[in-house]
Structure formats: structure tokens, C-alpha cells
Write an enzyme that holds these catalytic residues in place. Structure first.
Site, PDB file in Angstrom:
ATOM      1  N   GLY A  15       0.793  -1.230   0.000  1.00 53.25           N
ATOM      2  CA  GLY A  15       0.000   0.000   0.000  1.00 53.25           C
ATOM      3  C   GLY A  15       0.819   1.270   0.000  1.00 53.25           C
ATOM      4  O   GLY A  15       0.366   2.313   0.486  1.00 53.25           O
ATOM      5  N   SER A  16       2.018   1.221  -0.572  1.00 52.74           N
ATOM      6  CA  SER A  16       2.822   2.454  -0.557  1.00 52.74           C
ATOM      7  C   SER A  16       2.221   3.505  -1.491  1.00 52.74           C
ATOM      8  O   SER A  16       2.307   4.706  -1.208  1.00 52.74           O
ATOM      9  CB  SER A  16       4.282   2.167  -0.918  1.00 52.74           C
ATOM     10  OG  SER A  16       4.403   1.787  -2.264  1.00 52.74           O
ATOM     11  N   ASN A  17       1.612   3.089  -2.586  1.00 50.87           N
ATOM     12  CA  ASN A  17       0.943   4.077  -3.452  1.00 50.87           C
ATOM     13  C   ASN A  17      -0.275   4.662  -2.756  1.00 50.87           C
ATOM     14  O   ASN A  17      -0.555   5.850  -2.883  1.00 50.87           O
ATOM     15  CB  ASN A  17       0.533   3.435  -4.780  1.00 50.87           C
ATOM     16  CG  ASN A  17       1.689   3.396  -5.745  1.00 50.87           C
ATOM     17  OD1 ASN A  17       2.078   4.428  -6.289  1.00 50.87           O
ATOM     18  ND2 ASN A  17       2.275   2.224  -5.916  1.00 50.87           N
ATOM     19  N   ARG A  68     -15.872 -14.540  -9.449  1.00 49.68           N
ATOM     20  CA  ARG A  68     -15.313 -13.191  -9.618  1.00 49.68           C
ATOM     21  C   ARG A  68     -16.385 -12.106  -9.501  1.00 49.68           C
ATOM     22  O   ARG A  68     -16.219 -11.127  -8.765  1.00 49.68           O
ATOM     23  CB  ARG A  68     -14.607 -13.098 -10.968  1.00 49.68           C
ATOM     24  CG  ARG A  68     -13.673 -11.927 -11.074  1.00 49.68           C
ATOM     25  CD  ARG A  68     -12.866 -11.966 -12.342  1.00 49.68           C
ATOM     26  NE  ARG A  68     -11.946 -13.106 -12.423  1.00 49.68           N
ATOM     27  CZ  ARG A  68     -10.822 -13.223 -11.739  1.00 49.68           C
ATOM     28  NH1 ARG A  68     -10.469 -12.263 -10.906  1.00 49.68           N
ATOM     29  NH2 ARG A  68     -10.059 -14.277 -11.856  1.00 49.68           N
ATOM     30  N   MET A  93      -4.281  -6.926  -6.786  1.00 48.94           N
ATOM     31  CA  MET A  93      -3.896  -8.074  -7.614  1.00 48.94           C
ATOM     32  C   MET A  93      -5.098  -8.966  -7.941  1.00 48.94           C
ATOM     33  O   MET A  93      -5.085 -10.169  -7.691  1.00 48.94           O
ATOM     34  CB  MET A  93      -2.809  -8.891  -6.883  1.00 48.94           C
ATOM     35  CG  MET A  93      -1.591  -8.073  -6.518  1.00 48.94           C
ATOM     36  SD  MET A  93      -0.852  -7.264  -7.933  1.00 48.94           S
ATOM     37  CE  MET A  93       0.079  -8.616  -8.615  1.00 48.94           C
ATOM     38  N   ASN A 110      -5.899   2.909 -12.651  1.00 43.59           N
ATOM     39  CA  ASN A 110      -4.948   1.887 -12.218  1.00 43.59           C
ATOM     40  C   ASN A 110      -3.535   2.412 -12.419  1.00 43.59           C
ATOM     41  O   ASN A 110      -3.285   3.227 -13.298  1.00 43.59           O
ATOM     42  CB  ASN A 110      -5.146   0.616 -13.052  1.00 43.59           C
ATOM     43  CG  ASN A 110      -4.227  -0.502 -12.606  1.00 43.59           C
ATOM     44  OD1 ASN A 110      -4.002  -0.689 -11.397  1.00 43.59           O
ATOM     45  ND2 ASN A 110      -3.690  -1.260 -13.552  1.00 43.59           N
ATOM     46  N   HIS A 112       0.364   1.005 -13.185  1.00 45.96           N
ATOM     47  CA  HIS A 112       1.053  -0.195 -13.676  1.00 45.96           C
ATOM     48  C   HIS A 112       2.547   0.109 -13.769  1.00 45.96           C
ATOM     49  O   HIS A 112       2.934   1.159 -14.290  1.00 45.96           O
ATOM     50  CB  HIS A 112       0.498  -0.583 -15.055  1.00 45.96           C
ATOM     51  CG  HIS A 112       1.113  -1.832 -15.582  1.00 45.96           C
ATOM     52  ND1 HIS A 112       0.747  -3.083 -15.129  1.00 45.96           N
ATOM     53  CD2 HIS A 112       2.091  -2.031 -16.507  1.00 45.96           C
ATOM     54  CE1 HIS A 112       1.476  -3.999 -15.757  1.00 45.96           C
ATOM     55  NE2 HIS A 112       2.298  -3.390 -16.592  1.00 45.96           N
ATOM     56  N   ALA A 176       9.034   6.846  -8.489  1.00 50.58           N
ATOM     57  CA  ALA A 176       8.336   7.618  -9.522  1.00 50.58           C
ATOM     58  C   ALA A 176       6.822   7.479  -9.372  1.00 50.58           C
ATOM     59  O   ALA A 176       6.075   8.457  -9.514  1.00 50.58           O
ATOM     60  CB  ALA A 176       8.789   7.151 -10.906  1.00 50.58           C
ATOM     61  N   GLU A 177       6.368   6.273  -9.060  1.00 47.86           N
ATOM     62  CA  GLU A 177       4.921   6.050  -8.895  1.00 47.86           C
ATOM     63  C   GLU A 177       4.343   6.994  -7.842  1.00 47.86           C
ATOM     64  O   GLU A 177       3.273   7.572  -8.016  1.00 47.86           O
ATOM     65  CB  GLU A 177       4.651   4.605  -8.457  1.00 47.86           C
ATOM     66  CG  GLU A 177       4.924   3.579  -9.542  1.00 47.86           C
ATOM     67  CD  GLU A 177       4.534   2.165  -9.111  1.00 47.86           C
ATOM     68  OE1 GLU A 177       4.380   1.905  -7.899  1.00 47.86           O
ATOM     69  OE2 GLU A 177       4.371   1.322 -10.007  1.00 47.86           O
TER      70      GLU A 177
HETATM   71  C1  GRF Z   1       3.150  -1.008  -7.665  1.00 52.33           C
HETATM   72  O1  GRF Z   1       4.441  -1.121  -8.156  1.00 52.33           O
HETATM   73  C2  GRF Z   1       2.160  -0.908  -8.762  1.00 52.33           C
HETATM   74  O2  GRF Z   1       2.672  -0.373  -9.939  1.00 52.33           O
HETATM   75  C3  GRF Z   1       1.770  -2.332  -9.008  1.00 52.33           C
HETATM   76  O3  GRF Z   1       1.806  -2.932  -7.732  1.00 52.33           O
HETATM   77  C4  GRF Z   1       2.713  -2.247  -6.896  1.00 52.33           C
HETATM   78  C5  GRF Z   1       1.978  -1.899  -5.640  1.00 52.33           C
HETATM   79  O4  GRF Z   1       2.812  -1.471  -4.614  1.00 52.33           O
HETATM   80  N1  GRF Z   1       0.504  -2.393  -9.666  1.00 52.33           N
HETATM   81  P1  GRF Z   1       2.225  -0.809  -3.292  1.00 52.33           P
HETATM   82  O5  GRF Z   1       1.268  -1.838  -2.667  1.00 52.33           O
HETATM   83  O6  GRF Z   1       1.509   0.430  -3.701  1.00 52.33           O
HETATM   84  O7  GRF Z   1       3.386  -0.538  -2.419  1.00 52.33           O
END
Ligand code: GRF
Length: 313
Positions: A15-17, A68, A93, A110, A112, A176-177
Site C-alpha cells: 500500500g505504498s501508493n 469473480r 492483484m 490503475n 502499472h 516515480a509512482e
Molecule cells: C506497484 O508497483 C504498482 O505499480 C503495481 O503494484 C505495486 C503496488 O505497490 N501495480 P504498493 O502496494 O503500492 O506498495
């Protein structure tokens, strides 16, 4: 200031994003979004604890043993309970069911870890190294039924170094994300509140009704039924009133008065339309589009010739 977009973040891991989105929204008082809930398909996802510690509502449901679409219905229910207007997928995921994607069409992003359209799917960093590429990065895109497809809203590029491994690349791509996602999400939700985007949405709903057509009337885009009358207008800063709104034909003055009394911040009596029973709906404060669709259909019925209004839909 318009209401902030209410974001539900879906995660499966660290969950870092999600954290980057959350902190960005809290640092900037003018941020156009807030994170209202964080959900996961894995009750053990570390990001859930982080979100809870920061006072954000969380939910988790294991997908094990569920079809699903069934699982996705549970997720949609949770998101809607929290009043979510847009979804940010952040390391979620799970493949999404077509039902889920359609339901949230145009309201789900999303992230990626590659420069799409290169390297869709998993193991992107391995693929970049195996292909000997000298740059990679990350992409934010609107979610469509096709995996890792959909219109690209932003990308960040990073150089591949001589001794990079999938792990070192992953770390830098994530730096970068964390910069990219908050910025793109903020721009995107703001854009959705711009008059052009609101008109586009109104137009989509209106022209979807049988025999509906559009023409400019008194400087505003108006929607009418061929052979019938106008049932809707889109107004933006009409005579400098500063309001972006949808005007809909109501069944009469009573209905308009009742709506305005119920919610005077959302509904208003449009000037110049009084005696005919029109109601104005403000579009800049997180409009309820399902309600608007239902009201627009009712307005269309009031204005359509009999033979059309009898259609079952
Ligand atoms: C990220 O690198 C994202 O691009 C991919 O999964 C990773 C998630 O990382 N879809 P986090 O859980 O946000 O740390």
C-alpha cells in the site's frame, strides 16, 4: 470550492501508493480528492493497518471460494456504502469482472509498473531487463475491460542502470509512482468537474434517450425530443450567474418546489423558466448521476410525443 472527489483505494499488499495518495491529499488543503476508504481482497495486506492508523475506514474480504462477479459485487457494495465517487487501484492483484468495470466505467484508475503499452501483466521489471531496454517507468490509465489497457493519463520514465536487478528497478519505479499517482489523480478528478466534462456527461445521458436531439437555445445546449419539446438544458455561467447546472422539466411547480425544499444546496428554481415547472440541479458539487439519469428520463417522458413516451424502458 467544489466538494472533494471521494476516493476508494483498492490494494493487495504494502500500500505504498495508497499512502502516497493519502499523504498528498492531506498536505495540500486544495487537493481535489480525499481518500475515504481503503479496501483489500487480502485481510493481511499491510496497507490496511497503515490506513486504519491514519484514521481511514478500511474493509477486507477474501475472494477465496467466490465467483469473480460475486466478489466484485461485495467490493462495489462496500465502496458505495462509503460514498466513493472514484476508485484508485494501487497494487490490487485481482482481475476485475466486466460487471465491475462497467459499473465504474470512467471512474476507475490503475497504476502499472511499466511504460504501457509495453509489458502488460506481471513481472514487468524482469521483462524490461530481459529485453535489454534502457528505460522503464510507470503508467496511470483509466480502467477498461482489457487488462492494463485503457486511455493513458500519465507516465513517468526512469533509466535502467547497468547493474539493475528486478528489485532495484522496482524500488526506483516506485519512487516515480509515488510522485505520479497523486498528481494524475488530482488532475483527473478536477477535469471531471470542468464544464466541458459535465456537458459531455449530460449529453451522453440525454442523447441516449429515444429520438433525443440537441440544439443551442438562448446560448445553452438544449435537448429535445424530435416532434416534441425540450426536456433538458445545460447551463454554464448563464448571464454570469457562476452556476454550472442541468435544468430539467419537472412535472409541475409542486415537484420543483418539493425538490428545492428537500435539498436547497443541490436544487434551485431556474430564472426565466418559472411558470413552466423547471428544476435546476447544480453539477459542480458531486452530482448523483444515477438520480440525474432517472430524473432526465422522467423529464423526457413529459416532453415526448405519446407514441414514444409509451415505450417500455
Ligand atoms: C506497484 O508497483 C504498482 O505499480 C503495481 O503494484 C505495486 C503496488 O505497490 N501495480 P504498493 O502496494 O503500492 O506498495
Amino acid at each position: 470550492m467544489p466538494e472533494r472527489a471521494r476516493i476508494g483505494v483498492l490494494i493487495s499488499g504494502r500500500g505504498s501508493n495508497m499512502a502516497a495518495l493519502l499523504y498528498a491529499s492531506r498536505i495540500d488543503p486544495a487537493c481535489p480528492y480525499e481518500i475515504v476508504v481503503v479496501g483489500s481482497n487480502d485481510p493481511e495486506a499491510a496497507g490496511l493497518k497503515l490506513a486504519a492508523a491514519e484514521g481511514v475506514a478500511t474493509f477486507a474480504h477474501s475472494h477465496k471460494g467466490l465467483k469473480r462477479a460475486e466478489f466484485d459485487t461485495i467490493i462495489t457494495r462496500e465502496l458505495e456504502k462509503a460514498g466513493v465517487t472514484h476508485i484508485a487501484l494501487a497494487g490490487y492483484m485481482r482481475l476485475l469482472s466486466p460487471e465491475f468495470v462497467t459499473h465504474w466505467q470512467g471512474r476507475c484508475l490503475n497504476i502499472h509498473p511499466s511504460l504501457l503499452p509495453r509489458h502488460k501483466g506481471l513481472n514487468t521489471h524482469e521483462a524490461v531487463l530481459a529485453a535489454g531496454e534502457d528505460e522503464t517507468g510507470c503508467t496511470i490509465h483509466i480502467v477498461t475491460p482489457e487488462l492494463d489497457d485503457g486511455p493513458i493519463l500519465g507516465q513517468a520514465r526512469i533509466k535502467v542502470l547497468a547493474h539493475d536487478t528486478p528489485e532495484t528497478l522496482a524500488t526506483r519505479v516506485q519512487y516515480a509512482e509515488h510522485q505520479l499517482y497523486p498528481r494524475v489523480l488530482a488532475d483527473w478528478v478536477s477535469a471531471a468537474q470542468r464544464p466541458e466534462a459535465l456537458l459531455e456527461r449530460v449529453r451522453g445521458l440525454a442523447l441516449n434517450l429515444p429520438a433525443a436531439a440537441e440544439k443551442l437555445s438562448h446560448g445553452s445546449p438544449g435537448f429535445f425530443v424530435e416532434g416534441g419539446k425540450f426536456f433538458a438544458y445545460f447551463t454554464d455561467n448563464h448571464h454570469g450567474d457562476g452556476i454550472t447546472a442541468l435544468l430539467l422539466k419537472a412535472s409541475g411547480l409542486d415537484e420543483a418546489a418539493m425538490l428545492i425544499e428537500q435539498d436547497p444546496s443541490r436544487f434551485f428554481r431556474p430564472k426565466y423558466f418559472g411558470p413552466a415547472g423547471w428544476v435546476g440541479i447544480v453539477l459542480t458539487d458531486g452530482p448523483d448521476w444515477a438520480m440525474i439519469e432517472a430524473m432526465m428520463t422522467a423529464a423526457w417522458r413529459l416532453c415526448a410525443p405519446r407514441r414514444l413516451a409509451g415505450l417500455p424502458f
